[in-house]
Scaffold this motif. Structure first.
Motif, PDB file in Angstrom:
ATOM      1  N   PRO A 151       0.799  -1.232   0.000  1.00  0.00           N
ATOM      2  CA  PRO A 151       0.000   0.000   0.000  1.00  0.00           C
ATOM      3  C   PRO A 151       0.826   1.274   0.000  1.00  0.00           C
ATOM      4  CG  PRO A 151       0.066  -0.899   2.206  1.00  0.00           C
ATOM      5  CD  PRO A 151       0.769  -1.904   1.320  1.00  0.00           C
ATOM      6  N   TRP A 152       2.141   1.163   0.229  1.00  0.00           N
ATOM      7  CA  TRP A 152       2.988   2.357   0.312  1.00  0.00           C
ATOM      8  C   TRP A 152       2.250   3.456   1.068  1.00  0.00           C
ATOM      9  CZ3 TRP A 152       7.945   1.756  -0.884  1.00  0.00           C
ATOM     10  CH2 TRP A 152       8.304   0.754  -1.789  1.00  0.00           C
ATOM     11  N   PRO A 153       2.069   3.283   2.372  1.00  0.00           N
ATOM     12  CA  PRO A 153       1.167   4.162   3.130  1.00  0.00           C
ATOM     13  C   PRO A 153       1.611   5.614   3.252  1.00  0.00           C
ATOM     14  CG  PRO A 153       2.338   2.667   4.600  1.00  0.00           C
ATOM     15  CD  PRO A 153       2.628   2.204   3.207  1.00  0.00           C
ATOM     16  N   LYS A 154       2.915   5.880   3.210  1.00  0.00           N
ATOM     17  CA  LYS A 154       3.360   7.266   3.355  1.00  0.00           C
ATOM     18  C   LYS A 154       3.006   8.064   2.101  1.00  0.00           C
ATOM     19  CE  LYS A 154       7.201   6.174   6.468  1.00  0.00           C
ATOM     20  NZ  LYS A 154       8.680   6.235   6.676  1.00  0.00           N
ATOM     21  N   ARG A 161       2.643   3.145  -5.784  1.00  0.00           N
ATOM     22  CA  ARG A 161       1.529   2.192  -5.808  1.00  0.00           C
ATOM     23  C   ARG A 161       1.312   1.666  -7.225  1.00  0.00           C
ATOM     24  NH1 ARG A 161      -2.845   5.253  -1.800  1.00  0.00           N
ATOM     25  NH2 ARG A 161      -1.864   4.570   0.165  1.00  0.00           N
ATOM     26  N   LEU A 162       1.002   0.379  -7.308  1.00  0.00           N
ATOM     27  CA  LEU A 162       0.884  -0.259  -8.610  1.00  0.00           C
ATOM     28  C   LEU A 162      -0.334   0.211  -9.390  1.00  0.00           C
ATOM     29  CD1 LEU A 162       1.928  -2.392 -10.606  1.00  0.00           C
ATOM     30  CD2 LEU A 162       0.555  -4.089  -9.353  1.00  0.00           C
ATOM     31  N   VAL A 163      -1.489   0.256  -8.723  1.00  0.00           N
ATOM     32  CA  VAL A 163      -2.734   0.557  -9.434  1.00  0.00           C
ATOM     33  C   VAL A 163      -2.854   2.059  -9.612  1.00  0.00           C
ATOM     34  CG1 VAL A 163      -5.226   0.260  -9.479  1.00  0.00           C
ATOM     35  CG2 VAL A 163      -3.778  -1.531  -8.489  1.00  0.00           C
ATOM     36  N   GLN A 164      -2.417   2.514 -10.770  1.00  0.00           N
ATOM     37  CA  GLN A 164      -2.435   3.921 -11.172  1.00  0.00           C
ATOM     38  C   GLN A 164      -2.988   3.995 -12.601  1.00  0.00           C
ATOM     39  OE1 GLN A 164      -1.309   6.293  -9.112  1.00  0.00           O
ATOM     40  NE2 GLN A 164       0.336   5.453  -7.836  1.00  0.00           N
ATOM     41  N   THR A 185      -7.515  -5.356  -1.211  1.00  0.00           N
ATOM     42  CA  THR A 185      -6.602  -4.707  -0.273  1.00  0.00           C
ATOM     43  C   THR A 185      -7.279  -4.547   1.080  1.00  0.00           C
ATOM     44  OG1 THR A 185      -5.237  -2.740   0.132  1.00  0.00           O
ATOM     45  CG2 THR A 185      -7.326  -2.393  -0.979  1.00  0.00           C
ATOM     46  N   ASP A 186      -6.457  -4.515   2.123  1.00  0.00           N
ATOM     47  CA  ASP A 186      -6.994  -4.233   3.456  1.00  0.00           C
ATOM     48  C   ASP A 186      -6.596  -2.835   3.910  1.00  0.00           C
ATOM     49  OD1 ASP A 186      -4.289  -4.738   3.860  1.00  0.00           O
ATOM     50  OD2 ASP A 186      -4.598  -5.637   5.830  1.00  0.00           O
ATOM     51  N   TRP A 187      -6.135  -2.026   2.961  1.00  0.00           N
ATOM     52  CA  TRP A 187      -5.739  -0.649   3.262  1.00  0.00           C
ATOM     53  C   TRP A 187      -6.814   0.266   2.695  1.00  0.00           C
ATOM     54  CZ3 TRP A 187      -1.762   0.233   6.472  1.00  0.00           C
ATOM     55  CH2 TRP A 187      -1.352   1.565   6.661  1.00  0.00           C
ATOM     56  N   GLU A 188      -7.655   0.831   3.562  1.00  0.00           N
ATOM     57  CA  GLU A 188      -8.858   1.529   3.122  1.00  0.00           C
ATOM     58  C   GLU A 188      -8.575   2.655   2.137  1.00  0.00           C
ATOM     59  OE1 GLU A 188     -12.922   2.103   2.845  1.00  0.00           O
ATOM     60  OE2 GLU A 188     -11.883   0.519   3.960  1.00  0.00           O
ATOM     61  N   GLU A 189      -7.557   3.456   2.418  1.00  0.00           N
ATOM     62  CA  GLU A 189      -7.281   4.598   1.548  1.00  0.00           C
ATOM     63  C   GLU A 189      -6.815   4.146   0.169  1.00  0.00           C
ATOM     64  OE1 GLU A 189      -4.938   7.615  -0.418  1.00  0.00           O
ATOM     65  OE2 GLU A 189      -4.037   5.924   0.655  1.00  0.00           O
ATOM     66  N   TYR A 190      -6.071   3.030   0.117  1.00  0.00           N
ATOM     67  CA  TYR A 190      -5.648   2.491  -1.175  1.00  0.00           C
ATOM     68  C   TYR A 190      -6.851   1.924  -1.917  1.00  0.00           C
ATOM     69  CZ  TYR A 190      -2.304   0.233  -4.432  1.00  0.00           C
ATOM     70  OH  TYR A 190      -1.572  -0.154  -5.529  1.00  0.00           O
ATOM     71  N   ALA A 191      -7.772   1.284  -1.193  1.00  0.00           N
ATOM     72  CA  ALA A 191      -8.984   0.779  -1.826  1.00  0.00           C
ATOM     73  C   ALA A 191      -9.757   1.916  -2.486  1.00  0.00           C
ATOM     74  CB  ALA A 191      -9.854   0.069  -0.790  1.00  0.00           C
ATOM     75  N   GLU A 192      -9.854   3.050  -1.804  1.00  0.00           N
ATOM     76  CA  GLU A 192     -10.546   4.200  -2.370  1.00  0.00           C
ATOM     77  C   GLU A 192      -9.849   4.698  -3.627  1.00  0.00           C
ATOM     78  OE1 GLU A 192     -10.582   6.914   0.873  1.00  0.00           O
ATOM     79  OE2 GLU A 192     -12.075   5.780   2.033  1.00  0.00           O
TER      80      GLU A 192
END
Length: 244
Positions: A151-154, A161-164, A185-192
């Protein structure tokens, strides 16, 4: 990085080498400890079931899988391969082209596939971007799976991030019309972010009439990693889109 195997006998530490431009990568190559069983699987099975993503040739998927009519799904990032093996066993009429950069995972997936007598898994070592751009023919894939990517959270790393949008542009070529793109994904902001970029892209349509997330399809196993996220209270989101 030192070579672990003789040429052709296992995955290369840097398969694309200097053949392609250097860019920001969406992954970190990992060469953690390889167990005896994983090494044996790589040495014995890599020449038959493995390939390096070197960007120097176009893959003949019919020849690679031994069946020109077999539908092929690309899985980017498979961890230790347990879920990939389970999906391959449940659907032997579909080939899984599984790509990762983690050597122990590559060896473990080959070991599991061999132990279960599966012949519909092939393992790629290297950068999925190069695979999509240089090595896969137009309309050669029946599906794309991206489960729990980094998720590369920072915020400063979000560009990794891969999905671009650019990645979706690239994937649209090898994906034939009607092919399913399944992300989780289990990373909410990445899911959005995934939902936003997939919904905005003209080559993909959401399979959900409401335009939202999908329930976990029966074919996607509950992984150990996913279980850990659920234990921590993370919400797991599935997105299932169709190539127009």
């Amino acid at each position: 990085m030192a070579r672990m195997f003789p040429p052709g006998a296992g995955p290369s530490p840097d398969p694309a080498g200097s053949h392609h431009e250097r860019r920001i990568r969406s992954f970190q190559p990992r060469r953690s400890r390889v167990t005896k069983g994983q090494r044996t699987a790589l040495e014995q099975l890599w020449p038959r079931w493995g390939f390096d993503v070197d960007g120097m040739r176009q893959l003949d998927l019919g020849k690679l899988f031994g069946d020109p009519d077999l539908p092929i799904v690309l899985e980017i990032g498979f961890g230790m391969g347990e879920a990939t093996t389970e999906m391959a066993a449940a659907d032997p009429a579909t080939g899984i082209l599984a790509v990762d950069v983690h050597t122990p995972g590559q060896g473990n997936l080959l070991r599991l596939a061999d132990e279960q007598g599966l012949d519909n898994v092939r393992v790629g070592n290297g950068d999925a971007i190069i695979l999509l751009r240089e090595m896969l023919a137009q309309d050669s894939l029946s599906g794309l799976r991206i489960y729990f990517p980094d998720p590369w959270p920072k915020a400063r790393h979000h560009k990794r991030r891969l999905v671009q949008p650019e990645f979706l542009d690239l994937a649209a070529g090898p994906l034939r019309p009607g092919a399913l793109v399944h992300c989780a994904t289990d990373w909410e902001e990445y899911a959005e972010q995934m939902l936003d970029v997939l919904s905005a892209h003209p080559e993909y349509e959401n399979t959900r009439p409401d335009g939202g997330y999908a329930p976990r399809p029966a074919h996607r196993p509950l992984t150990r990693f996913e279980g850990q996220g659920l234990t921590k209270g993370h919400a797991v989101r599935d997105l299932v889109f169709r190539r127009r």
